[in-house]
Enzyme design. Sequence first.
Site, mmCIF file in Angstrom:
data_model
loop_
_atom_site.group_PDB
_atom_site.id
_atom_site.type_symbol
_atom_site.label_atom_id
_atom_site.label_comp_id
_atom_site.label_asym_id
_atom_site.label_seq_id
_atom_site.Cartn_x
_atom_site.Cartn_y
_atom_site.Cartn_z
ATOM 1 N N GLU A 77 -9.983 -2.419 1.475
ATOM 2 C CA GLU A 77 -8.706 -1.945 2.018
ATOM 3 C C GLU A 77 -7.563 -2.608 1.253
ATOM 4 O O GLU A 77 -7.443 -3.834 1.251
ATOM 5 C CB GLU A 77 -8.606 -2.293 3.506
ATOM 6 C CG GLU A 77 -7.250 -1.993 4.123
ATOM 7 C CD GLU A 77 -7.080 -2.604 5.509
ATOM 8 O OE1 GLU A 77 -5.920 -2.784 5.930
ATOM 9 O OE2 GLU A 77 -8.108 -2.910 6.159
ATOM 10 N N ARG A 82 1.564 -3.885 1.372
ATOM 11 C CA ARG A 82 2.450 -5.031 1.594
ATOM 12 C C ARG A 82 3.139 -5.500 0.318
ATOM 13 O O ARG A 82 3.930 -6.435 0.368
ATOM 14 C CB ARG A 82 1.654 -6.190 2.214
ATOM 15 C CG ARG A 82 1.072 -5.847 3.578
ATOM 16 C CD ARG A 82 0.252 -6.988 4.138
ATOM 17 N NE ARG A 82 -0.420 -6.617 5.387
ATOM 18 C CZ ARG A 82 -1.265 -7.384 6.039
ATOM 19 N NH1 ARG A 82 -1.564 -8.594 5.566
ATOM 20 N NH2 ARG A 82 -1.837 -6.976 7.157
ATOM 21 N N LYS A 135 -10.072 -0.287 14.876
ATOM 22 C CA LYS A 135 -9.860 -1.632 14.354
ATOM 23 C C LYS A 135 -9.339 -2.512 15.498
ATOM 24 O O LYS A 135 -8.367 -2.140 16.160
ATOM 25 C CB LYS A 135 -8.839 -1.560 13.217
ATOM 26 C CG LYS A 135 -8.284 -2.894 12.738
ATOM 27 C CD LYS A 135 -7.214 -2.640 11.680
ATOM 28 C CE LYS A 135 -6.515 -3.914 11.262
ATOM 29 N NZ LYS A 135 -5.516 -3.671 10.192
#
Length: 212
Positions: free
Chosen positions: A40, A44, A128
Amino acid sequence: MRINDIVRIGPVVPVLQFDSVEQGESVAQALLDGGVRVLEVTLRTPAAMAVIERVARLSDQMVVGVGTLTRPEQFAMAVSAGARFGVSPGFTSALGEAAQAAGLPLLPGVATPSEILAAQAAGYDIVKFFPAEPAGGVPMLKALHGPFADLRFCPTGGITAESAPSYLALPNVVCVGGSWLTPKAVVDRRDWVAITRLAQAAAALRPAQHSA
């Protein structure tokens, strides 16, 4: 490929952020060399989408996801870059609709029973659990198993190499997410062999869901 299939490829999904495309490609190759096929890349840093585009072409064996999806417009961009699944820190109906419109399998983030109910109402049976450690960790997931016996989790947030086996031993955990495979100091000194070793150790873990 569905989320149900992706989360069962390996026991650990590395959660990654990169300063450059070159750094991302080198880390991804080191992880793949160690047997980690799913990763993943989080949105950011400014380089994130370019990293996804490069890593998605690295190998047919690699399944690249995009993380920290928080706005509907990010989904189409992620698909264009080559992402094969998405991960969000939380869940809203707008995010669910954007994922469906873009054709991007989504792993939605939840932390409470109410959020779980909302995700289930939208049709999700794998979510998640984030942030895992601050939200209660292993004891919380054990407690959630009772009322949500059919739900499966990928806990992420504060998990380490030492704590990962405790999570993976739970019957409602299919995999874990974590950043311990790519310590900043190791990445900064470009020690790709060390990352491959960490990946090999992670790939060798066995979730209860896989051994059942």
